[in-house]
Structure formats: structure tokens, C-alpha cells
Design a protein around this motif. Structure first.
Motif, PDB file in Angstrom:
ATOM      1  N   ASP A   7    -108.818  85.892   4.107  1.00  0.00           N
ATOM      2  CA  ASP A   7    -107.399  86.367   3.956  1.00  0.00           C
ATOM      3  C   ASP A   7    -106.764  86.385   2.767  1.00  0.00           C
ATOM      4  N   TYR A 290     -92.949  81.532   6.934  1.00  0.00           N
ATOM      5  CA  TYR A 290     -92.713  82.639   6.101  1.00  0.00           C
ATOM      6  C   TYR A 290     -91.165  82.237   5.502  1.00  0.00           C
ATOM      7  N   LYS A 338     -89.164  93.909   3.631  1.00  0.00           N
ATOM      8  CA  LYS A 338     -89.097  93.759   5.229  1.00  0.00           C
ATOM      9  C   LYS A 338     -90.530  94.027   5.773  1.00  0.00           C
ATOM     10  N   GLU A 339     -91.167  95.098   5.156  1.00  0.00           N
ATOM     11  CA  GLU A 339     -92.431  95.284   5.785  1.00  0.00           C
ATOM     12  C   GLU A 339     -93.304  94.227   5.590  1.00  0.00           C
ATOM     13  N   ASP A 340     -93.627  93.459   4.422  1.00  0.00           N
ATOM     14  CA  ASP A 340     -94.214  92.418   4.271  1.00  0.00           C
ATOM     15  C   ASP A 340     -93.977  91.379   5.281  1.00  0.00           C
ATOM     16  N   ALA A 342     -92.688  91.698   8.152  1.00  0.00           N
ATOM     17  CA  ALA A 342     -92.976  92.216   9.598  1.00  0.00           C
ATOM     18  C   ALA A 342     -94.771  91.988   9.498  1.00  0.00           C
ATOM     19  N   GLN A 343     -95.411  92.232   8.460  1.00  0.00           N
ATOM     20  CA  GLN A 343     -96.797  92.074   8.754  1.00  0.00           C
ATOM     21  C   GLN A 343     -97.214  90.820   8.236  1.00  0.00           C
ATOM     22  N   ARG A 344     -96.406  90.038   8.154  1.00  0.00           N
ATOM     23  CA  ARG A 344     -97.006  88.563   7.679  1.00  0.00           C
ATOM     24  C   ARG A 344     -97.593  88.436   6.257  1.00  0.00           C
ATOM     25  N   ARG A 345     -97.561  89.243   5.405  1.00  0.00           N
ATOM     26  CA  ARG A 345     -97.974  89.414   4.149  1.00  0.00           C
ATOM     27  C   ARG A 345     -97.236  88.739   3.059  1.00  0.00           C
ATOM     28  N   TYR A 346     -97.745  87.771   2.324  1.00  0.00           N
ATOM     29  CA  TYR A 346     -97.022  87.194   1.340  1.00  0.00           C
ATOM     30  C   TYR A 346     -97.586  87.825  -0.112  1.00  0.00           C
ATOM     31  N   ASN A 347     -96.961  88.431  -1.024  1.00  0.00           N
ATOM     32  CA  ASN A 347     -97.345  89.072  -2.218  1.00  0.00           C
ATOM     33  C   ASN A 347     -96.516  88.710  -3.220  1.00  0.00           C
TER      34      ASN A 347
END
Length: 370
Positions: A7, A290, A338-340, A342-347
Motif C-alpha cells: 500500500d 486522517y 477532499k478526494e484524497d 474520501a479515498q483514504r489516500r495520503y499524498n
């Protein structure tokens, strides 16, 4: 690393001016009738399985004869080298070599499948695929370059002829940043032993603690070349095995592209360590929230890896603070899209560091008073 179930994605961007996995394992790619991989922990086990392949045995003998060799040696049988390298990329090898194919050889070595057997093809069908004995070696080099991690290792004997043709040999690979060319011995068998010995002697040392120059390799004899000939090899970023001040040692430690092997190996260690420890953080935690608390855990994990890299000698130490010259920056939840979220992505994590480098030559200015 790439092609491994994970991941975590770690990308390293290197600005030229300025132990999670075993980093010393070697894969030997051998032309065969079908694709397969076998793992060996000793020379005796490999010899029982591949007793008739002299070049393969020489690489393995050189590797396992070193005191601090990696714990695994892989034999990858391939029909197409890039396809096999991709298929077995996640097996845990850091260094890889392809045995040069003899166009006249009628025997295609097959994995033993526990029985130590071999399969044969007729010489005509084998020759059709091996017109260029170095084509597969170059193909593996290109594959590893495309990944921007790990190393291809190639070997040639260190003779007057190979020295004269050093520049042409390098042209086969271009300025490959990830290919190590090590010339030693007086024939190809001795050269393959030297290749295995090089990886076995240096590859599994604590990454960052050693440079690949000045290293002693058990069982390898210093070359019978002049200083001018050795310099000619170095001009093509090929190195060899010499005697200096009564000590046998490697003459340099660069890839064909001119990068120092230990610097790139250190980058690989950082990348692999980050991937491993961040994956462990996610997998062993009930939940990484998050928010500031969760992001702080990620920050701390990355900082710990870079601190270890500093202690190992990969990252330079700031003389004023005695801390590693690295930075870690994290974006807050409010700075994330907001998309990150919502998708639980940390960039939002970034880091940088300064390589420690090493001293390979010393110039001393003295004064005599009378």
C-alpha cells in the motif's frame, strides 16, 4: 519495491549536484527452455542441482566463499530475460547477472525440480536464439535501469584484449546508471567467480557503511595489468582487482554510468526501508486516523528511517547540529484534497536528504623547513 503487494509507494528524485530486506542477495539468470526460479542457501546445494554448468558454479562459488555473503542466491531460468525478471522481481534479489550464452552450446540447463536433472535441445535450435551472446545481458541491464533500483552486474576477464575493447564493451550498455562492470581473472570462468565474489563480499555489508572501492575479495587474484591499462578501464567506468600498498582490493566502485555503487545502494536501502516500515505501520495499527495524530505517526516513521540511514552512513551529518542532513515535510488534513480524504489516500509527505559520500583519494601538501 515495485511489483510487490504493498500500500506504499516511495519515489526518489535524485538531485545530482547536491536493514528491512536483505540487500546482498544475488540472482543468476540462465537461458533455458522454460521460466522458473530456484533458491539456494549454499554452494553445495547449487552444485548438486547444476553440476554441469561451470559458469554458474563459478558465480555461486565466488558468492558463497565470502564471509558475509547474502543469505540467498537465486537461479532464474528464462526464455525471455525481461519477462522472467519481471515475474520474479518480488523474490528479494538486489543484484542480478546473466550468464553469457555460448552460441555453439547444445545444452540448455533446466531447473532441477529437486532431481538434479537437465533437459537438452539440439544445437541448431539453441543457436538460433543466441546469435548475440551479450543480448540478454544488455536486456537485463535495460530492465533494471527502467526500474531505477537494484543492480545488474557483468563480468569479463581482465586481459590486454578486454582492456583494449573496454570502450566498445561499455557501448553495449550505454551510460547505464545501474550496471556494474567488474573485470577480473584471465578467462570467463575466473571472471564469473570474481563477479560472485564481489557481490558476496560487499553487497551484504551494512548499507552505507562501506564503499565498493578498497574491498578485499576472497579467492580473487590481482590482475596483471599496467597502471595505464587500469586507468583505461576506469575511463569506461569499469573496475578491477589490484594490489595497493601490499593490500589486494577493488580498484574503484562505480557503475557504467559513473555513479558510485554505495550511493545508489544507499538510496535503495532508504526506499525499501520506507516501504517496509510504513506498510508495517498501517498493517499493525488498528487505524491510522486522517488527522494530526495519524499524520504525526507517518512523519515519525519516516524520520526514524532517515535517522537510521544517517547512523549507517548513507546520509550526511550536519557538523553544527550533529543530526542527519534530511528534512521531512507533511501536509495537514486541511491541506489535503477532499478526494484524497474520501479515498483514504495520503499524498502529503515529502522528504529529502544529502548523501554522505566517501573519500576515495587524498592529496597532501607538505612543507619541509631547513
Amino acid at each position: 519495491m515495485s511489483n510487490i503487494l504493498s500500500d506504499i509507494t516511495v519515489k526518489l528524485n535524485i538531485e545530482t549536484p547536491s536493514i528491512p530486506v536483505n540487500m546482498g542477495n544475488l540472482a543468476i539468470f540462465v537461458k533455458g527452455a522454460k521460466q522458473n526460479v530456484e533458491t539456494f542457501g549454499s554452494y553445495e546445494d547449487l552444485q548438486n542441482a547444476y553440476g554441469s554448468n561451470e559458469l554458474l558454479k563459478q558465480v555461486a562459488n565466488g558468492f558463497f566463499s565470502q564471509d558475509d555473503h547474502g543469505d540467498k542466491l537465486f537461479v532464474v531460468t528464462y526464455t525471455d530475460v525481461a519477462t522472467a525478471a519481471s515475474a520474479y522481481y518480488s523474490n528479494g534479489w538486489e543484484f542480478a547477472t546473466v550468464l553469457p550464452v555460448d552460441p555453439t552450446a547444445p545444452v540448455v540447463i533446466q531447473p532441477s525440480n529437486g532431481e538434479g536433472t537437465e533437459e537438452k535441445q539440439d544445437a541448431q535450435s539453441t543457436t538460433a536464439d543466441t546469435t548475440n551472446e551479450w543480448a540478454d545481458v544488455v536486456a537485463l541491464s535495460n530492465f533494471i535501469d527502467s526500474k531505477n533500483e537494484r543492480f545488474a552486474v557483468v563480468a569479463k576477464p581482465a586481459t590486454t584484449e578486454t582492456v583494449e575493447n573496454a570502450a566498445d564493451f561499455k557501448k553495449k550498455f550505454g551510460n547505464s546508471p545501474r550496471t556494474i562492470a567488474f573485470f577480473s581473472g584471465t578467462n570467463q570462468e575466473e571472471a564469473e567467480y570474481g563477479l560472485g565474489g564481489l557481490v558476496g563480499a560487499v553487497g551484504n555489508e551494512t548499507v552505507g557503511s562501506v564503499t565498493w572501492k578498497f574491498r578485499k575479495i576472497g579467492g580473487v587474484k590481482p590482475v596483471d595489468l599496467t597502471v595505464t591499462q587500469i586507468q583505461k578501464l576506469h575511463e569506461s567506468n569499469i573496475f578491477t582487482y589490484v594490489t595497493k600498498a601490499g593490500l589486494d582490493q577493488t580498484s574503484e566502485g562505480k557503475t557504467l554510468g559513473g555513479e558510485f555503487v554505495d550511493a545508489l545502494h544507499g538510496d535503495d536501502w532508504v526506499k525499501a526501508s520506507l516501504e517496509t516500515r510504513l506498510q508495517q505501520l498501517l498493517s499493525n495499527s488498528k487505524k491510522i486516523t486522517y488527522d494530526a495524530a495519524g499524520i504525526a505517526q507517518i512523519d515519525a516513521t519516516v524520520t526514524a528511517v532517515l535517522t537510521d540511514a544517517t547512523n549507517n552512513g548513507i546520509i550526511s551529518i550536519n557538523p553544527e547540529t550533529n543530526a542527519g542532513e534530511f528534512t521531512v515535510k507533511t501536509a495537514s488534513r486541511a491541506q489535503s484534497s477532499k478526494e484524497d480524504i474520501a479515498q483514504r489516500r495520503y499524498n502529503g509527505l515529502q522528504f529529502s536528504y544529502t548523501r554522505s559520500g566517501a573519500i576515495h583519494t587524498v592529496k597532501v601538501n607538505g612543507q619541509i623547513n631547513i
